[in-house]
Motif scaffolding. Structure first.
Motif, short mmCIF file in Angstrom:
data_model
loop_
_atom_site.label_atom_id
_atom_site.label_comp_id
_atom_site.label_asym_id
_atom_site.label_seq_id
_atom_site.Cartn_x
_atom_site.Cartn_y
_atom_site.Cartn_z
N THR A 89 0.82 -1.20 0.00
CA THR A 89 0.00 0.00 0.00
C THR A 89 0.86 1.25 0.00
N ALA A 90 1.93 1.24 0.78
CA ALA A 90 2.83 2.39 0.82
C ALA A 90 3.46 2.66 -0.54
N ALA A 91 3.78 1.60 -1.28
CA ALA A 91 4.38 1.76 -2.60
C ALA A 91 3.43 2.47 -3.56
N VAL A 92 2.14 2.15 -3.47
CA VAL A 92 1.17 2.80 -4.34
C VAL A 92 0.94 4.25 -3.91
N ALA A 93 0.94 4.50 -2.61
CA ALA A 93 0.76 5.86 -2.11
C ALA A 93 1.86 6.79 -2.61
N ARG A 149 -6.01 10.37 2.72
CA ARG A 149 -5.34 11.48 2.04
C ARG A 149 -4.67 11.04 0.74
N ASP A 150 -4.10 9.85 0.72
CA ASP A 150 -3.19 9.46 -0.35
C ASP A 150 -3.82 8.60 -1.45
N PHE A 151 -5.10 8.23 -1.30
CA PHE A 151 -5.72 7.33 -2.27
C PHE A 151 -7.07 7.85 -2.73
N VAL A 152 -7.47 7.37 -3.90
CA VAL A 152 -8.81 7.59 -4.40
C VAL A 152 -9.43 6.23 -4.68
N ALA A 153 -10.68 6.07 -4.28
CA ALA A 153 -11.40 4.82 -4.55
C ALA A 153 -11.83 4.81 -6.01
N ILE A 154 -11.44 3.77 -6.73
CA ILE A 154 -11.83 3.63 -8.13
C ILE A 154 -13.07 2.74 -8.25
N ALA A 155 -13.06 1.60 -7.57
CA ALA A 155 -14.19 0.68 -7.69
C ALA A 155 -14.26 -0.25 -6.48
N GLY A 156 -15.47 -0.54 -6.04
CA GLY A 156 -15.66 -1.64 -5.11
C GLY A 156 -15.63 -2.94 -5.88
N LEU A 157 -15.16 -4.00 -5.25
CA LEU A 157 -15.04 -5.28 -5.94
C LEU A 157 -15.94 -6.35 -5.30
N TYR A 158 -15.64 -6.77 -4.07
CA TYR A 158 -16.47 -7.80 -3.44
C TYR A 158 -16.26 -7.78 -1.93
N GLY A 185 -6.32 3.97 -6.61
CA GLY A 185 -5.22 4.65 -7.27
C GLY A 185 -4.71 5.76 -6.37
N ALA A 186 -3.57 6.31 -6.74
CA ALA A 186 -3.02 7.42 -5.96
C ALA A 186 -3.93 8.64 -6.09
N ALA A 187 -4.05 9.39 -5.00
CA ALA A 187 -4.86 10.61 -5.01
C ALA A 187 -4.38 11.55 -6.11
N GLY A 188 -5.34 12.17 -6.79
CA GLY A 188 -4.99 13.08 -7.86
C GLY A 188 -5.29 12.55 -9.24
N LEU A 189 -5.72 11.30 -9.35
CA LEU A 189 -6.10 10.76 -10.66
C LEU A 189 -7.27 11.56 -11.22
N PRO A 190 -7.24 11.90 -12.51
CA PRO A 190 -8.35 12.67 -13.10
C PRO A 190 -9.68 11.91 -13.00
N ARG A 191 -10.74 12.65 -12.80
CA ARG A 191 -12.07 12.05 -12.65
C ARG A 191 -12.47 11.19 -13.86
N PRO A 192 -12.26 11.64 -15.11
CA PRO A 192 -12.64 10.78 -16.24
C PRO A 192 -11.88 9.45 -16.25
N PHE A 193 -10.63 9.46 -15.80
CA PHE A 193 -9.87 8.22 -15.72
C PHE A 193 -10.51 7.28 -14.69
N VAL A 194 -10.81 7.82 -13.52
CA VAL A 194 -11.41 7.01 -12.46
C VAL A 194 -12.74 6.42 -12.95
#
Length: 327
Positions: free
Chosen positions: A80-84, A117-126, A260-269
């Motif tokens: 998780t730290a590596a992705v942050a 602070r450091d992540f954005v939720a892209i999708a729930g999975l299960y 994904g890391a915080a700051g990803l553009p909304r259309p990408f997410v």
């Protein structure tokens, strides 16, 4: 059932333009560079298998190459730290659970990342409930019998977990605190190692899921006594809830999401979310999840974010109750 079908149709209707939206948002993504999906579970675990299937789906949907990278250790916090620390460019994503995104940050001090602070939720999975699972040599067929057996052992019992600060560890801590018996915590490096230890008698019990433990239970090498959650496990209706067994309030489950890391553009997410939903709604994945007793969390990014925040509020109370912290 009708409501679920309507929800699936509504989701499918919004999936048509996922790949073009992502391409517009991130230029040449994924291009010639491999996209890494960090997965902090052991290779071969149920989560690892799902992550690799999702990577295959993304490769077909977006082109390019998607690879799963297992970063095991620290109860998921190393990966998780590596992705942050990665730039918010979409070439590093994360397939992980509330262990590393909720529980571990509340228990383990001094982490280099803040999940909110450091992540954005892209999708729930299960998601799925946890089971109280014991070694079958223990003369107990019910939770009450297991508690009586544990209390009668002055030296205490051995409790396995997939790591300090994992959901299973904290459920076990809450359970033994309420049940009132002594225990020695033995953390392992992942689910397969932990359930094997219980089946071989190295440890006496564990809170784990049917994905890791199902085969062992079917073969009689483990015994499931009760489950977390408000209702009995869909695939194991013979297993009562902990509330039915006299331990109310143990309703938390394990869930996985794509981050994904915080700051990803909304259309990408939104574009990646749409393809993750398409994968979740595919017949093969729906069949796999049904057989494993896993329930889909398909939906928009906002739904996953809200689920995450609500779970975090619940775990703040559990950590306060158990008093478990690690410097």
């Amino acid at each position: 059932m009708a409501e679920a079908a309507v929800r699936r149709r509504s989701l499918i209707a919004g999936l048509a333009f996922a790949a073009p939206a992502v391409a517009r948002a991130q230029g040449d993504w994924p291009g010639s560079r491999p996209v890494r999906i960090i997965q902090p579970s052991q290779a071969g675990s149920p989560a690892d298998v799902y992550a690799r299937l999702l990577a295959e789906h993304f490769t077909k949907a977006f082109g390019g190459t998607f690879v799963v990278e297992n970063r095991v250790g620290g109860t998921g916090t190393i990966g998780t730290a590596a992705v942050a620390q990665a730039p918010p460019d979409g070439w590093t994503l994360m397939f992980t659970s509330n262990t590393s995104h909720v529980v571990a940050p509340l228990v383990l001090r001094g982490l280099s990342y803040d999940p909110v602070r450091d992540f954005v939720a892209i999708a729930g999975l299960y998601h799925y409930p946890m089971l109280l699972i014991i070694n079958p040599a223990i003369p107990a067929r019910t939770t009450a019998e297991f508690v009586a057996w544990a209390k009668a052992r002055p030296q205490g019992v051995n409790m396995a977990s997939v790591g300090i600060g994992s959901v299973g560890h904290m459920m076990a801590e809450r359970f033994h605190l309420r049940a009132g018996f002594r225990r020695e915590h033995i953390p392992y490096r992942g689910g397969p190692s932990a359930v094997l230890a219980v089946s071989q008698g190295e440890s006496d019990y564990i809170f784990d899921n049917i994905g890791n433990s199902g085969t062992f239970m079917r073969e009689g090498r483990l015994r499931g006594l009760s489950a977390t959650g408000r209702s009995r496990p869909r695939r194991m209706p013979q297993v009562p809830t902990l509330a039915e067994e006299g331990f109310p309030g143990m309703n938390e489950d394990v869930w996985f999401g794509l981050w994904g890391a915080a700051g990803l553009p909304r259309p990408f997410v939104e574009g990646v979310n749409a393809e993750a939903n398409r994968w979740l709604l595919s017949p093969d994945i729906r069949r796999r999840m049904d057989e494993a007793g896993h329930d889909s969390l398909a939906g928009p990014p906002e739904a996953m974010h809200g689920y995450w925040m609500e779970d975090r509020r619940n775990w703040v109370e559990i950590v306060r109750e158990t008093g478990v912290t690690v410097e």
